[in-house]
Design a protein around this motif. Structure first.
Motif, short mmCIF file in Angstrom:
data_model
loop_
_atom_site.label_atom_id
_atom_site.label_comp_id
_atom_site.label_asym_id
_atom_site.label_seq_id
_atom_site.Cartn_x
_atom_site.Cartn_y
_atom_site.Cartn_z
N SER A 26 42.58 35.97 43.53
CA SER A 26 42.75 37.43 43.54
C SER A 26 42.91 37.93 44.97
CB SER A 26 41.54 38.13 42.92
OG SER A 26 41.46 37.87 41.56
N LEU A 42 46.44 37.12 46.11
CA LEU A 42 47.43 37.94 45.42
C LEU A 42 47.30 39.40 45.84
CD1 LEU A 42 49.61 37.36 43.29
CD2 LEU A 42 48.01 38.16 41.56
N SER A 72 45.51 38.04 37.87
CA SER A 72 45.02 36.73 38.31
C SER A 72 44.33 35.99 37.17
CB SER A 72 44.03 36.90 39.47
OG SER A 72 44.63 37.62 40.51
#
Lengths: 330, 270
Positions: free
Chosen positions: A278, A281, A263
């Motif tokens: 983050s 993801l 990230s």
């Protein structure tokens, strides 16, 4: 580059939604998308409804929360300890939880008690690490890292000893340590959601302070940031979140390490952007690996921890080589 | 009354680390915005004094008043609105852009969830232009030279809009060009109404640029005043245990110090 920066967030969101859809649809039994939609509209057949609403959805939700939580904690700890190699387990939380789970397994306790035991020992460990690393009112990050490593090693030795003395439970313990979402029901989701989501939200509120601490604790203090308080809150919340996740899903490695690092490459070091990204993801990655865990050896399952580590290890090496090249070229 | 105007008042300050007392009773009063250099031998407590004044350390005894308020009774934000601090060691492993770094100087003025306002962006722009850092606002600070980085951190401290600017050895690892530039900048800032207090190692640069010099020795102030009053042979010998010749800088007419060999006889023996 500018375009990439602007598109990366909506793009990742789309990927996340697609992953969710695939994860609901694929597994030991394949349910076509049309039937998935029907279930959510309340008109699917009973089997599909049971598989999706009672089996798949809770584990997908838990996987997403765990992936997001571990990534957020990883991002915050990396920034706070000023070390991109830090991850949610670096302070010994995972070893503490594993020790608690091992004891519960040996005592033959049920699933719920096992989670409770893991959670309890995770908190005890973090408390000890914190106490060891504290000098006066200040906590040194380096001392925390070292204390975490030392305690982890000690606990791992104890776990090995317990495993040796209790041969019959060996596979159960090993399986737990590798991490999996296969036993998740809505009950666990209800128990863990407040801590993971609430904790993550509060962590997000600290991101600006963490940004400043990244440029030096003394400098942060001179900008009016109460560094010691921020460190305490962030460490406490991180430990709570990690302990909750680990006590439910076991030790799923590398997510909290690689997702924040990827990230950071994609959206930069500003934690106000990095932390939510983050989370997104991490959730995507975890749901994806959990789907793989169900698919690869279907109808049998592989622990998710194996897949995350198998994907994460090589990637980590790649990062290492990349940062080494960067250092050499400078 | 004179005391009413004091910007910084240090009263009977004692401070140390663990059991070792470093600052052994300092009284100091600074009333007007000036460029003041603190000099003294290694370990004499210059930086320690600076960090007591900034409120980073809590004095063992005595107190520090900033605008007649005890620094220890102010909140971190209140302190940060009055005092900007440029530390000696700056770590930036994660590489923020220079603009983001300077914007951090606005944190003392923002509530926890408040976004940066137009006003904050204007102030950041102004301080970056003043410090000649605006041109590399989008570059990462890790790719800059030491002198450029130093200016970015001065810009960040200025974005705090402080009345007092404290700097810990701001020019020690800069080349001569950046040294002079930085000293000129600090002098300009002092002229614009900021009290600048800097720990310096280069006595001659301090002599040339500073309005006032504080000479420290073993946790106490040995001498304080304009450079010709402070930088005399006796003081230098006491503070640094070296012999010097004091010349006059032909351009600024400030003292210029040249160390001379202490024991010429030893060479003859060898």
């Amino acid at each position: 580059m500018k375009l990439l920066h602007r598109c990366i967030r909506p793009f990742t969101l789309v990927i996340f939604l697609i992953t969710l859809l695939f994860s609901i649809s694929y597994g030991a039994v394949h349910i076509p998308f049309a039937d998935v939609v029907r279930v959510f509209l309340g008109s699917g057949n009973d089997t599909d409804q049971f598989i999706i609403l009672s089996l798949r959805l809770p584990r997908i939700v838990e996987a997403a929360m765990a992936g997001a939580g571990l990534s957020i904690v990883g991002a915050c700890l990396q920034a706070l300890l000023r070390n991109p190699m830090a991850d949610p387990y670096v302070l010994g939380v995972s070893s503490g939880a594993a020790f608690g789970a091992t004891i519960a397994i040996i005592l033959g306790l049920g699933l719920f008690q096992m989670s409770l035991s893991a959670f309890f020992f995770a908190l005890v460990t973090i408390y000890m690490v914190y106490t060891f690393a504290k000098t006066g009112f200040k906590v040194s990050p380096t001392a925390m890292l070292l204390a975490g490593i030392a305690l982890s090693t000690f606990l791992t030795a104890l776990i090995s000893l317990l495993m040796l003395l209790n041969h019959d439970e060996l596979s159960k313990i090993v399986f737990w340590t590798m991490g999996s979402f296969s036993l998740i029901t809505w009950t666990q989701v209800y128990f863990s959601a407040p801590v993971i989501l609430g904790g993550s939200l509060i962590l997000y509120f600290f991101t600006r302070d963490i940004n400043v601490i990244m440029t030096g604790e003394e400098a942060a203090e001179h900008l009016g940031v109460d560094t010691e308080a921020v460190k305490k809150y962030v460490l406490l919340l991180s430990s709570l979140i990690t302990a909750t996740i680990v006590s439910i899903s076991g030790i799923i490695g590398f997510v909290g390490l690689i997702i924040p690092n990827i990230s950071r490459l994609l959206v930069g070091p500003d934690n106000r952007i990095l932390v939510p990204f983050s989370a997104l993801l991490g959730a995507t990655f975890m749901v994806f690996t959990d789907t793989l865990a169900r698919l690869i050896l279907a109808p049998a399952e592989i622990p998710s921890g194996i897949i995350t580590a198998a994907l994460g290890g090589p990637f980590f090496l790649y990062l290492l080589i990349k940062s080494k090249n960067k250092a050499e070229s400078m | 009354m004179k005391i009413m105007n004091a910007i910084i008042q240090v009263q009977d300050l004692h401070f140390g680390y663990n059991d070792l007392e470093i600052i052994q009773g300092i009284d100091l009063q600074l009333d007007t915005p000036k460029f003041i250099g603190i000099i003294g031998a290694n370990g004499c407590g210059k930086t320690t004094l600076l960090k007591n004044i900034s409120g980073y350390y809590t004095p063992w005894r005595g107190r520090i008043l900033i605008n007649n308020k005890n620094i220890q009774q102010l909140s971190g934000k209140e302190r940060a609105q009055m005092i900007g601090f440029v530390p000696q060691n700056i770590s930036d492993d994660f590489t923020f852009t220079c603009y983001d770094l300077v914007m951090m100087g606005r944190i003392p003025y923002l509530r926890r969830f408040q976004r940066e306002r137009q006003m904050d962006r204007e102030i950041v722009r102004r301080t970056m232009e003043l410090t000649h850092t605006w041109d590399y606002r989008n570059r990462h600070s890790s790719g800059l030279s030491g002198g450029e980085q130093q200016r970015v951190y001065i810009a960040r401290a200025l974005a705090q809009q402080p009345r007092i600017l404290l700097l810990d050895e701001p020019i020690s690892h800069l080349d001569i060009k950046f040294q002079v530039e930085t000293m000129n900048l600090l002098k300009e800032l002092a002229n614009s109404g900021i009290l600048v207090l800097a720990v310096l190692h280069d006595i001659n640069l301090a002599s040339q640029f500073c309005d006032e010099i504080i000479l420290m020795k073993e946790g106490a102030i040995l001498s304080q005043g304009k450079s010709p009053e402070v930088l005399i042979g006796k003081n230098i010998h006491q503070a640094f245990a070296i012999h010097v010749e004091i010349l006059e800088n032909p351009f600024t007419h400030t003292p210029y110090i040249v160390p001379v060999s202490e024991e010429k006889t030893r060479l003859k023996v060898v």
